[in-house]
Design an enzyme around this catalytic site. Structure first.
Site, PDB file in Angstrom:
ATOM      1  CB  SER A   1      37.761 -43.450  -4.949  1.00 46.22           C
ATOM      2  OG  SER A   1      37.668 -44.474  -3.665  1.00 46.22           O
TER       3      SER A   1
ATOM      4  CE  LYS B   1      34.258 -43.803  -2.483  1.00 44.80           C
ATOM      5  NZ  LYS B   1      35.329 -45.117  -3.516  1.00 44.80           N
TER       6      LYS B   1
END
Length: 141
Positions: free
Chosen positions: A61, A98
C-alpha cells in the site's frame, strides 16, 4: 502485533566503513580506492534510542512512497505526527503504515498506491498514531 511488548535489544552498534566520496547516480566519475570514514548505522538512523523501534512491512500500500513489502521501517514514537508524515497508526486494533493527512479537524490515512482507498475514522472509531517513520531499510540481495 503488540509493539509495546516487543523486547528492547541493546547491542553495541558497529561502524561500517564508508567511502570518502559520494557515488554518482548519473555518469561515472573517477573512483577513490580509499575508505576514510566510517558510518555507524545506529547513529545515522536513530535520533532518540529510547523512543525508536523498527517494524517490518507487509503489503504494497505504500509502494509509491518507496516503501515495499519486507522493508524495515525505523519509527520514532517521540516525534509529533505532522500533516504529510508517514506514520504507524492503529485503528480497530490493526496496525498500518500510511501517510497522515490532516484536513480541518479531520485526519485521514492515505496509501501511496491507488489500489487502496483512504482510511477515515468513522464516528466512534479511535485512531492512534504510534510513531513517525524516519527511515526505510531494504536489502537488495
Amino acid at each position: 502485533m503488540d509493539i509495546s511488548s516487543m523486547p528492547t535489544i541493546h547491542r553495541q552498534p558497529a561502524a561500517i566503513p564508508m567511502a570518502g566520496h559520494p557515488v554518482r547516480a548519473g555518469f561515472p566519475s573517477p573512483a577513490s580506492d580509499h575508505m576514510d570514514n566510517a558510518i555507524n548505522l545506529h547513529d545515522y538512523l536513530v535520533a532518540d534510542p529510547l523512543a525508536t523501534f523498527m517494524v517490518r512491512v507487509r503489503g504494497d500500500s505504500m509502494r509509491d512512497a518507496g516503501i515495499l513489502d519486507n522493508d524495515i521501517l525505523v519509527v520514532d514514537k517521540g516525534l509529533p505526527p505532522r500533516h504529510g508524515d508517514i506514520v504507524i497508526a492503529v485503528m480497530d486494533g490493526e496496525f498500518t503504515v500510511k501517510r497522515l493527512h490532516r484536513k480541518e479537524s479531520r485526519c485521514l490515512l492515505l496509501a501511496a498506491n491507488p489500489a487502496y482507498p483512504a482510511i477515515e475514522p468513522a464516528d466512534g472509531q479511535e485512531l492512534q498514531i504510534w510513531g513517525v517513520v524516519t527511515a526505510c531499510v531494504r536489502k537488495l540481495k
